[in-house]
Enzyme design. Structure first.
Site, PDB file in Angstrom:
ATOM      1  N   SER A  29       6.190  88.231   9.163  1.00  0.00           N
ATOM      2  CA  SER A  29       5.520  86.979   9.530  1.00  0.00           C
ATOM      3  C   SER A  29       5.740  85.965   8.413  1.00  0.00           C
ATOM      4  O   SER A  29       5.178  86.104   7.319  1.00  0.00           O
ATOM      5  CB  SER A  29       4.019  87.210   9.740  1.00  0.00           C
ATOM      6  OG  SER A  29       3.796  88.039  10.854  1.00  0.00           O
TER       7      SER A  29
ATOM      8  N   LYS B 244      -2.289  84.254   4.384  1.00  0.00           N
ATOM      9  CA  LYS B 244      -0.886  83.821   4.286  1.00  0.00           C
ATOM     10  C   LYS B 244      -0.459  83.122   5.570  1.00  0.00           C
ATOM     11  O   LYS B 244       0.156  82.046   5.540  1.00  0.00           O
ATOM     12  CB  LYS B 244       0.002  85.026   4.023  1.00  0.00           C
ATOM     13  CG  LYS B 244       1.503  84.730   4.013  1.00  0.00           C
ATOM     14  CD  LYS B 244       2.334  85.966   4.287  1.00  0.00           C
ATOM     15  CE  LYS B 244       2.176  86.427   5.715  1.00  0.00           C
ATOM     16  NZ  LYS B 244       3.083  87.523   6.094  1.00  0.00           N
TER      17      LYS B 244
ATOM     18  N   LYS C 195       3.825  83.240  16.335  1.00  0.00           N
ATOM     19  CA  LYS C 195       2.981  84.138  15.531  1.00  0.00           C
ATOM     20  C   LYS C 195       1.892  83.348  14.804  1.00  0.00           C
ATOM     21  O   LYS C 195       0.733  83.791  14.723  1.00  0.00           O
ATOM     22  CB  LYS C 195       3.836  84.918  14.538  1.00  0.00           C
ATOM     23  CG  LYS C 195       3.029  85.845  13.604  1.00  0.00           C
ATOM     24  CD  LYS C 195       2.241  86.893  14.385  1.00  0.00           C
ATOM     25  CE  LYS C 195       1.317  87.722  13.475  1.00  0.00           C
ATOM     26  NZ  LYS C 195       2.021  88.697  12.661  1.00  0.00           N
TER      27      LYS C 195
END
Length: 303
Positions: free
Chosen positions: A104, A246, A178
């Protein structure tokens, strides 16, 4: 060293990054009959896969040598950059190799990697996943793919043991999907945590509350899995809060480049930032409940 065995379709796979998610994903590919060579920065996380038939490589370049498909499942964009380009993996790949980056990372990094690999005659698909360790073990991950439609279609048998793949657009679109997924996850975790506190503060049972609303409009995988974690106060990470942050950082940066204001995402981003800054990065992201309890001076939030 790479495997001399060939997968059921003749293709050989190199899997780089065998941590919490990567190990069960690689194990699914092995179970489907693919020849898989694995590498991990901490070799101790790769070696158990040898018992499932994997070949363990000492370096990323060794792992990808002779591979037809290279899958990366790494912590962040810096790790992907390091493994592919700084450690020589890209240079060790043959022309026509396909890289599937299931890490990701921000969309612009995925597009940059795709361009640089294309210059070497290597195909690239960004294909991050959702579903956590449970989905990785069961082979039920939601896989969001960005890249050439024909390339993605040609990888259906590779994706199938790991989950359900959907092409959502060109290069970088998988990573964008995502980020959008992680927005929903984070905001929903925050909503469930606040609801749990409201119920408990008013004298109700969080466990009974969760059972009561199952099947209603508030039903979700977050309520099912992370609501259960909150009730049981079990915050060993399936998905860490540092990784959640993140992704939220990347979502906020991407929103800024698109001139978007995302007030709900911004609010939960601020809470996860505080939670991680206070030393809770390795707790499961459902552990945001602890942070909200502490802000409200609720007894459950005390260590």
């Amino acid at each position: 060293m790479t495997s001399s065995r060939e997968g059921h379709d003749g293709r050989r796979i190199a899997f780089l990054g065998t941590g919490l998610m990567g190990a069960p994903m690689a194990r699914r590919l092995l179970g489907a009959g693919f020849a898989v060579t694995v590498w991990n920065r901490d070799s101790g996380k790769a070696e158990p896969l040898a018992g499932d038939g994997a070949i363990c490589a000492k370096t990323p370049a060794d792992a990808v040598s002779g591979a037809d498909v290279v899958i990366t499942m790494l912590t962040n964009a810096e790790a992907v950059e390091d493994v592919l380009f700084d450690r020589g993996a890209a240079n060790a790949m043959a022309l026509g190799t396909t890289v599937i980056d299931m890490s990701s990372i921000a969309p612009h990094f995925a597009r940059d990697h795709s361009t640089r690999l294309a210059d070497r005659g290597i195909q690239h698909v960004d294909a991050p996943v959702s579903g956590g360790v449970v989905g990785a073990q069961a082979g039920t991950l939601a896989i969001m793919a960005g890249g050439d439609n024909g390339v993605i279609d040609g990888l259906q048998d590779v994706f199938a043991p790991m989950g359900r793949v959907t092409r959502v657009g060109p290069s970088g679109a998988g990573q964008l999907a995502k980020l959008a997924n992680q927005q929903i996850v984070a905001v929903t975790i925050g909503a469930v945590a606040e609801a749990m506190m409201l119920i408990e503060a008013g004298g109700g049972s969080p466990a009974a509350f969760r059972d009561a609303i199952r099947g209603g409009f508030a039903e979700s995988r977050i309520l099912e899995l992370h609501g259960k974690r909150m009730v049981e106060r079990q915050f060993t990470p399936g998905g860490s809060s540092s990784n959640q942050l993140k992704d939220l950082n990347a979502a906020m940066e991407t929103a800024k480049t698109l001139s978007l204001t995302l007030p709900l995402t911004s609010a939960v981003h601020a809470e996860f930032s505080e939670f991680v800054a206070n030393g809770n990065g390795e707790k499961d992201h459902s552990g945001l409940l602890l942070h909200l309890e502490e802000k409200n001076a609720r007894p459950g939030g005390k260590k």
